[in-house]
Design an enzyme around this catalytic site. Structure first.
Site, short mmCIF file in Angstrom:
data_model
loop_
_atom_site.label_atom_id
_atom_site.label_comp_id
_atom_site.label_asym_id
_atom_site.label_seq_id
_atom_site.Cartn_x
_atom_site.Cartn_y
_atom_site.Cartn_z
N LYS A 63 0.98 -1.33 0.03
CA LYS A 63 0.02 -0.07 0.13
C LYS A 63 0.91 1.22 0.17
O LYS A 63 1.85 1.31 0.63
CB LYS A 63 -1.26 0.03 1.19
CG LYS A 63 -1.74 0.88 1.24
CD LYS A 63 -3.22 0.60 0.83
CE LYS A 63 -4.32 1.77 0.98
NZ LYS A 63 -4.98 2.28 -0.31
N GLY A 68 6.10 0.57 6.49
CA GLY A 68 6.71 -0.38 5.74
C GLY A 68 7.08 0.07 4.06
O GLY A 68 8.21 0.10 3.95
N CYS A 69 6.05 0.30 3.53
CA CYS A 69 6.13 0.54 2.00
C CYS A 69 6.97 1.86 1.71
O CYS A 69 7.75 1.86 0.75
CB CYS A 69 4.66 0.58 1.43
SG CYS A 69 3.98 -0.87 1.49
N THR A 70 6.66 2.96 2.65
CA THR A 70 7.65 3.80 2.34
C THR A 70 9.06 3.76 2.71
O THR A 70 9.88 4.19 2.04
CB THR A 70 7.03 5.13 3.33
OG1 THR A 70 5.70 5.27 3.31
CG2 THR A 70 8.02 6.60 3.54
N ALA A 73 10.27 1.90 -0.41
CA ALA A 73 10.26 2.94 -1.64
C ALA A 73 11.65 3.72 -1.25
O ALA A 73 12.14 4.08 -2.37
CB ALA A 73 9.01 3.61 -1.72
#
Length: 177
Positions: A63, A68-70, A73
Site C-alpha cells: 500500500k 513499511g512501504c515508505t 520505496a
C-alpha cells in the site's frame, strides 16, 4: 461470553487471512518472468519487454504511503544510482491506482515507476497477491529479472529496510560470476 466471541472472531479472521493468502504455486529461479503491461503514476505504460537487455528489480508492495512501504520505496530511491550503475532499473507495483502512486512518488521524491495493478492480475501472476475476497493487496516480494527476462533472484516477504541493498549485493555477485 463476550470475550469468547471476540477470540473466536479473531481466530476466524486469522484463518481466513491464512486461507486466502496461501500460495500453492511458486515461481522458479531461471524461468521466464511473467509478462506485465501496466501504467505508472504518470500514465506511461510499461511492459516486461521494455526491459529486455537490462536487469530489472521488480518489487511488489502492499500500500502506498504506509510505514513499511515508505521505508522500502525510500531505500530503493536512495540506492537507485548504485542499481543504475550496475545496469538495473527499479519498478514498484501495488494494487493502488495511478493517482495514489503519483501522490506517493511526489511526497517521497521517487524517481522510478510505480505501476498500478488495479486488477491485481500481475501480482497474482507473480504469486504476490493476498486476496481476502473484497480486499486485495500485493505481498512484499521482489524479483530480480536478468537481461534475458528470466528470474535470477526472488525475495519473498522482503525486508522493507534491507531489500534494496540485498538486490544490489546479489546483482554484484551475479555479474561477477
Amino acid at each position: 461470553m463476550e470475550w469468547f466471541a471476540i477470540i473466536l472472531s479473531v481466530v476466524a479472521l486469522g484463518f481466513m487471512f491464512w486461507f486466502f493468502s496461501r500460495n500453492t504455486q511458486s515461481l522458479k529461479l531461471g524461468q521466464s518472468a511473467p509478462d506485465f503491461k501496466l501504467a505508472d503514476q504518470h500514465g506511461k505504460t510499461h511492459a516486461l519487454a521494455d526491459f529486455k537487455g537490462k536487469w530489472l528489480a521488480l518489487y511488489f508492495y502492499p500500500k502506498d504511503d504506509t510505514p513499511g512501504c515508505t521505508k522500502q520505496a525510500c531505500a530503493f530511491r536512495d540506492g537507485l544510482q548504485e542499481l543504475a550503475d550496475l545496469g538495473a532499473e527499479v519498478i514498484g507495483v501495488s494494487v493502488d491506482g495511478a493517482s495514489s502512486h503519483a501522490d506517493f512518488a511526489k511526497k517521497y521524491h521517487l524517481q522510478f515507476p510505480l505501476l498500478a495493478d488495479t486488477t491485481a492480475e500481475t501480482a497474482a501472476r507473480y504469486h504476490s497477491l493476498t486476496n481476502l475476497g473484497i480486499v486485495k493487496f500485493a505481498r512484499r516480494n521482489t524479483f530480480l529479472i536478468d537481461p534475458q527476462g528470466k528470474i535470477a533472484r526472488m525475495y519473498l516477504s522482503a525486508s522493507a529496510t534491507r531489500n534494496s541493498t540485498e538486490v544490489a549485493n546479489d546483482l554484484k555477485r551475479l555479474q561477477a560470476a
